[in-house]
Design a protein around this motif. Structure first.
Motif, PDB file in Angstrom:
ATOM      1  N   GLU A 161     -22.521  34.396  -0.099  1.00  0.00           N
ATOM      2  CA  GLU A 161     -22.712  35.711  -1.297  1.00  0.00           C
ATOM      3  C   GLU A 161     -22.326  36.456  -0.612  1.00  0.00           C
ATOM      4  O   GLU A 161     -23.363  37.072   0.847  1.00  0.00           O
TER       5      GLU A 161
ATOM      6  N   THR B  88     -21.271  41.955  -6.270  1.00  0.00           N
ATOM      7  CA  THR B  88     -21.413  40.467  -5.453  1.00  0.00           C
ATOM      8  C   THR B  88     -19.901  40.351  -5.107  1.00  0.00           C
ATOM      9  O   THR B  88     -19.096  40.383  -5.683  1.00  0.00           O
TER      10      THR B  88
ATOM     11  N   SER C  27     -17.856  36.552  -2.983  1.00  0.00           N
ATOM     12  CA  SER C  27     -18.566  35.873  -2.202  1.00  0.00           C
ATOM     13  C   SER C  27     -17.399  35.801  -1.220  1.00  0.00           C
ATOM     14  O   SER C  27     -16.131  35.692  -1.327  1.00  0.00           O
TER      15      SER C  27
END
Length: 406
Positions: free
Chosen positions: A345, A263, A265
């Protein structure tokens, strides 16, 4: 806030979350596929990008009795003080070059692979210096055409190894080989290699070799070729919940779960008009007024540039696609007018529970294989190991965070 919450809520540019509970479950599932054989957990290349020490410990907890690495340096790290690998777990390393650390390997009680006379000469010389016998697996080239002893040279290598064994310089603890096409069901080389392996093993045993283990099965063979299991199976990519190839089945078909979730941001969300070029070369031009999201990962982090304009990302429950070129440190997704706040996310891949892309989706987008997708994730991306404690018996499967490494 406990340790788990603290790490999970930390502001990170990106993270590769490694679910050790999933890895342990995969080990148990793989053992069930080969109940008559011991299981080697292959943790080469930093456990295919997942973190070698944490994954090795978790695999052993779940029943792996062997660990496998390519280089001797990788194997020696598993024997280092504080590594946490029990002394009784065997460690095999197989990628040797002349002048390698043979003596260190012998003194660390590693098993080493020998596929040629030069290697046998170096390991026996090192054993003399170490004052103890080496544990040697003789590798046969049964048709891969890569490492290992050619069939025409096998008798000589076996005879020399037995002579060294008689001199107390080594113990032939294994006989092994590697498939070329086990991930291609029905390929004629599979049966040919199995036949050749049996023949070469039979010759060695007739001459007096008494190995502890015979092994040829890699992940695809472990999952689909029971006749190849012998005494030991080597679980590589399957250990991490990635299928060796779409042709043999999905991870779910074999009771496996993807271990890594990647993941990032979102670093920026902005409005742009139609006709706006995006990223180098303007290979993507916005078809109308829209919003763009900046994902702070690029090919320096292991995101394949070949997935430009095709790499999938999940943002707020919707699949988005890399818009234009993937750059060294970042790429862009077209959010279609939606405006999630910076810091939202972006899930590049995971096990698929939330509808996110998987490793295989990225492999297809980049025209490669899942192995490459996970192993190329770079050192700038922290590995966050979760579920370090074995919680197989709990209801929710949650656990603690073991470490955060870069």
């Amino acid at each position: 806030m406990n340790e788990t919450d603290a790490v999970r809520s930390a502001t990170l540019r990106a993270r590769a979350e490694i679910d050790l509970a999933a890895l342990r479950a995969n080990v148990r599932s793989l053992r069930a596929h080969a109940p008559g054989a011991a299981l080697m957990a292959v943790v080469k290349a930093d456990a295919y990008g997942h973190g070698a020490l944490a994954c090795a410990r978790a695999a052993v907890e779940a029943g792996a009795s062997w660990l496998g690495t390519a280089t001797p340096q990788e194997a020696l790290a598993l024997r280092a003080p504080g590594a946490g690998v029990p002394a009784g777990v065997r460690v095999l390393c197989w990628l040797w070059t002349p002048g390698g650390p043979w003596r260190e390997a012998i003194e660390a009680d590693l098993d080493v692979s020998v596929g040629g006379m030069w290697a046998l000469e170096e390991v026996t010389a090192a054993a003399r210096l170490a004052g103890r016998p080496a544990r040697v697996h003789l590798k046969a080239d049964t048709g891969l055409g890569r490492g290992g002893c050619a069939p025409g040279d096998w008798a000589g290598l076996v005879a020399a190894a037995l002579a060294a064994e008689a001199d107390g310089l080594l113990r032939v603890t294994g006989l092994w080989s590697h498939f070329a096409c086990a991930d291609e069901p029905g390929h004629p080389s599979i049966d040919a290699q199995l036949t050749r392996f049996r023949e070469m093993v039979a010759h060695a045993e007739q001459q007096g070799v008494a190995p502890e283990v015979r092994h040829i099965a890699n992940s695809p063979a472990l999952l689909t070729l029971p006749d190849s299991h012998f005494d030991l199976v080597r679980a590589g990519i399957a250990l991490y919940g990635v299928s060796p190839s779409p042709e043999i089945g999905t991870p779910a078909d074999f009771g496996l779960r993807q271990v890594m979730t990647l993941t990032a941001s979102l670093a920026l969300v902005k409005n742009v008009p139609g006709g706006h070029g995006v990223s180098y070369g303007h290979h993507y031009v916005t078809p109308g007024a829209t919003t763009l999201g900046l994902v702070p990962l690029g090919y320096a982090d292991g995101i394949p540039r070949h997935a430009s304009s095709t790499g999938p990302v999940l943002v707020e429950g919707k699949w988005r696609t890399a818009a234009g070129r993937i750059a060294m440190d970042q790429f862009v997704v077209d959010l279609g007018g939606e405006e999630p706040p910076p810091g939202t996310e972006a899930v590049l891949f995971g096990p698929g529970d939330r509808g996110e892309p998987t490793v295989e989706d990225w492999a297809q987008a980049a025209g490669t294989i899942g192995y490459e997708i996970v192993t190329r994730i770079g050192t700038r991306v922290p590995r966050v190991h979760v579920n370090a404690a074995d919680t197989a018996g709990t209801a929710d499967g949650t656990g603690d965070v073991s470490d955060v490494t870069k």
